[in-house]
Design a protein around this motif. Structure first.
Motif, PDB file in Angstrom:
ATOM      1  N   ILE A   1     -34.337 -18.028  -3.672  1.00 23.44           N
ATOM      2  CA  ILE A   1     -33.953 -19.230  -2.922  1.00 23.44           C
ATOM      3  C   ILE A   1     -34.575 -19.142  -1.525  1.00 23.44           C
ATOM      4  O   ILE A   1     -34.900 -18.052  -1.058  1.00 23.44           O
ATOM      5  N   PRO A   2     -34.764 -20.290  -0.828  1.00 21.53           N
ATOM      6  CA  PRO A   2     -35.476 -20.280   0.457  1.00 21.53           C
ATOM      7  C   PRO A   2     -34.668 -19.765   1.646  1.00 21.53           C
ATOM      8  O   PRO A   2     -35.242 -19.360   2.650  1.00 21.53           O
ATOM      9  N   SER A   3     -33.336 -19.783   1.578  1.00 20.80           N
ATOM     10  CA  SER A   3     -32.515 -19.346   2.705  1.00 20.80           C
ATOM     11  C   SER A   3     -31.305 -18.570   2.178  1.00 20.80           C
ATOM     12  O   SER A   3     -30.954 -18.678   1.003  1.00 20.80           O
ATOM     13  N   PRO A   4     -30.654 -17.775   3.025  1.00 21.21           N
ATOM     14  CA  PRO A   4     -29.531 -16.958   2.562  1.00 21.21           C
ATOM     15  C   PRO A   4     -28.343 -17.802   2.105  1.00 21.21           C
ATOM     16  O   PRO A   4     -28.116 -18.905   2.606  1.00 21.21           O
ATOM     17  N   ALA A   5     -27.561 -17.273   1.178  1.00 15.79           N
ATOM     18  CA  ALA A   5     -26.375 -17.962   0.662  1.00 15.79           C
ATOM     19  C   ALA A   5     -25.181 -17.818   1.616  1.00 15.79           C
ATOM     20  O   ALA A   5     -24.184 -18.501   1.470  1.00 15.79           O
ATOM     21  N   VAL A   6     -25.287 -16.928   2.590  1.00 14.24           N
ATOM     22  CA  VAL A   6     -24.235 -16.710   3.590  1.00 14.24           C
ATOM     23  C   VAL A   6     -24.847 -16.797   4.980  1.00 14.24           C
ATOM     24  O   VAL A   6     -26.058 -16.728   5.147  1.00 14.24           O
ATOM     25  N   ASP A   7     -24.016 -16.930   5.995  1.00 14.43           N
ATOM     26  CA  ASP A   7     -24.479 -17.018   7.374  1.00 14.43           C
ATOM     27  C   ASP A   7     -25.085 -15.679   7.806  1.00 14.43           C
ATOM     28  O   ASP A   7     -24.435 -14.648   7.731  1.00 14.43           O
ATOM     29  N   MET A   8     -26.318 -15.708   8.243  1.00 15.23           N
ATOM     30  CA  MET A   8     -27.021 -14.492   8.645  1.00 15.23           C
ATOM     31  C   MET A   8     -27.552 -14.628  10.068  1.00 15.23           C
ATOM     32  O   MET A   8     -28.679 -14.264  10.357  1.00 15.23           O
ATOM     33  N   THR A   9     -26.762 -15.139  10.979  1.00 14.90           N
ATOM     34  CA  THR A   9     -27.216 -15.295  12.358  1.00 14.90           C
ATOM     35  C   THR A   9     -27.466 -13.926  12.984  1.00 14.90           C
ATOM     36  O   THR A   9     -26.799 -12.951  12.677  1.00 14.90           O
ATOM     37  N   GLY A  10     -28.449 -13.860  13.834  1.00 17.81           N
ATOM     38  CA  GLY A  10     -28.763 -12.637  14.539  1.00 17.81           C
ATOM     39  C   GLY A  10     -29.721 -11.714  13.807  1.00 17.81           C
ATOM     40  O   GLY A  10     -30.114 -10.700  14.350  1.00 17.81           O
ATOM     41  N   ARG A  11     -30.118 -12.055  12.603  1.00 23.21           N
ATOM     42  CA  ARG A  11     -31.064 -11.209  11.866  1.00 23.21           C
ATOM     43  C   ARG A  11     -32.475 -11.482  12.366  1.00 23.21           C
ATOM     44  O   ARG A  11     -32.871 -12.624  12.515  1.00 23.21           O
ATOM     45  N   LYS A  12     -33.240 -10.437  12.602  1.00 22.06           N
ATOM     46  CA  LYS A  12     -34.584 -10.585  13.139  1.00 22.06           C
ATOM     47  C   LYS A  12     -35.665 -10.191  12.152  1.00 22.06           C
ATOM     48  O   LYS A  12     -36.831 -10.245  12.448  1.00 22.06           O
ATOM     49  N   HIS A  13     -35.290  -9.760  10.957  1.00 24.94           N
ATOM     50  CA  HIS A  13     -36.267  -9.304   9.969  1.00 24.94           C
ATOM     51  C   HIS A  13     -36.541 -10.401   8.950  1.00 24.94           C
ATOM     52  O   HIS A  13     -35.772 -11.330   8.780  1.00 24.94           O
ATOM     53  N   SER A  14     -37.643 -10.267   8.267  1.00 24.89           N
ATOM     54  CA  SER A  14     -38.004 -11.193   7.204  1.00 24.89           C
ATOM     55  C   SER A  14     -37.521 -10.615   5.871  1.00 24.89           C
ATOM     56  O   SER A  14     -37.811  -9.465   5.551  1.00 24.89           O
ATOM     57  N   TYR A  15     -36.777 -11.399   5.131  1.00 26.02           N
ATOM     58  CA  TYR A  15     -36.218 -10.954   3.861  1.00 26.02           C
ATOM     59  C   TYR A  15     -36.547 -11.945   2.764  1.00 26.02           C
ATOM     60  O   TYR A  15     -36.870 -13.094   3.025  1.00 26.02           O
ATOM     61  N   GLY A  16     -36.396 -11.532   1.526  1.00 26.40           N
ATOM     62  CA  GLY A  16     -36.440 -12.425   0.381  1.00 26.40           C
ATOM     63  C   GLY A  16     -35.005 -12.662  -0.059  1.00 26.40           C
ATOM     64  O   GLY A  16     -34.191 -11.731  -0.062  1.00 26.40           O
ATOM     65  N   TRP A  17     -34.652 -13.888  -0.398  1.00 27.01           N
ATOM     66  CA  TRP A  17     -33.266 -14.228  -0.740  1.00 27.01           C
ATOM     67  C   TRP A  17     -33.146 -14.578  -2.213  1.00 27.01           C
ATOM     68  O   TRP A  17     -34.032 -15.183  -2.799  1.00 27.01           O
ATOM     69  N   LEU A  18     -32.021 -14.204  -2.807  1.00 25.11           N
ATOM     70  CA  LEU A  18     -31.738 -14.486  -4.210  1.00 25.11           C
ATOM     71  C   LEU A  18     -30.429 -15.235  -4.344  1.00 25.11           C
ATOM     72  O   LEU A  18     -29.530 -15.076  -3.519  1.00 25.11           O
ATOM     73  N   THR A  19     -30.318 -16.038  -5.398  1.00 25.54           N
ATOM     74  CA  THR A  19     -29.047 -16.662  -5.729  1.00 25.54           C
ATOM     75  C   THR A  19     -28.054 -15.535  -6.014  1.00 25.54           C
ATOM     76  O   THR A  19     -28.380 -14.596  -6.745  1.00 25.54           O
ATOM     77  N   PRO A  20     -26.847 -15.580  -5.427  1.00 27.71           N
ATOM     78  CA  PRO A  20     -25.896 -14.485  -5.647  1.00 27.71           C
ATOM     79  C   PRO A  20     -25.331 -14.505  -7.064  1.00 27.71           C
ATOM     80  O   PRO A  20     -24.286 -15.082  -7.335  1.00 27.71           O
ATOM     81  N   ALA A  21     -26.050 -13.876  -7.999  1.00 25.72           N
ATOM     82  CA  ALA A  21     -25.648 -13.872  -9.402  1.00 25.72           C
ATOM     83  C   ALA A  21     -25.571 -12.461  -9.975  1.00 25.72           C
ATOM     84  O   ALA A  21     -25.072 -12.278 -11.073  1.00 25.72           O
ATOM     85  N   LEU A  22     -26.057 -11.473  -9.228  1.00 24.41           N
ATOM     86  CA  LEU A  22     -26.044 -10.090  -9.693  1.00 24.41           C
ATOM     87  C   LEU A  22     -25.010  -9.299  -8.893  1.00 24.41           C
ATOM     88  O   LEU A  22     -24.747  -9.595  -7.737  1.00 24.41           O
ATOM     89  N   VAL A  23     -24.429  -8.287  -9.513  1.00 24.94           N
ATOM     90  CA  VAL A  23     -23.465  -7.430  -8.831  1.00 24.94           C
ATOM     91  C   VAL A  23     -24.049  -6.026  -8.765  1.00 24.94           C
ATOM     92  O   VAL A  23     -24.381  -5.429  -9.787  1.00 24.94           O
ATOM     93  N   ALA A  24     -24.187  -5.506  -7.547  1.00 22.78           N
ATOM     94  CA  ALA A  24     -24.735  -4.167  -7.351  1.00 22.78           C
ATOM     95  C   ALA A  24     -23.617  -3.189  -7.029  1.00 22.78           C
ATOM     96  O   ALA A  24     -22.621  -3.543  -6.386  1.00 22.78           O
ATOM     97  N   ASN A  25     -23.790  -1.962  -7.454  1.00 22.54           N
ATOM     98  CA  ASN A  25     -22.882  -0.888  -7.092  1.00 22.54           C
ATOM     99  C   ASN A  25     -23.479  -0.214  -5.867  1.00 22.54           C
ATOM    100  O   ASN A  25     -24.587   0.320  -5.920  1.00 22.54           O
TER     101      ASN A  25
END
Length: 64
Positions: free
Chosen positions: A6-30
């Motif tokens: 997806i083009p933007s984060p699914a949650v508020d990420m104010t203050g982040r200065k790095h470039s990331y790739g965003w995914l639809t929140p559908a996977l659960v990580a341990n």
């Protein structure tokens, strides 16, 4: 994961200065971690793998 991009984060990420790739929140990580920082970040986080036995709707952050 390409189909979850997806083009933007699914949650508020104010203050982040790095470039990331965003995914639809559908996977659960341990993720193992030591605690939370004062600004809500995980302290000493370590990815342990994906979980297939948990529904993403059942995962949440405990507030104390």
């Amino acid at each position: 994961m390409d189909r979850l991009t997806i083009p933007s984060p699914a949650v508020d990420m104010t203050g982040r200065k790095h470039s990331y790739g965003w995914l639809t929140p559908a996977l659960v990580a341990n993720v193992q971690f030591r605690g939370w920082t004062d600004d809500g970040k995980l302290r000493h986080a370590s990815y342990k793998g994906l979980r297939e036995d948990t529904d993403e709707a059942a995962v949440f952050k405990l507030r104390r």
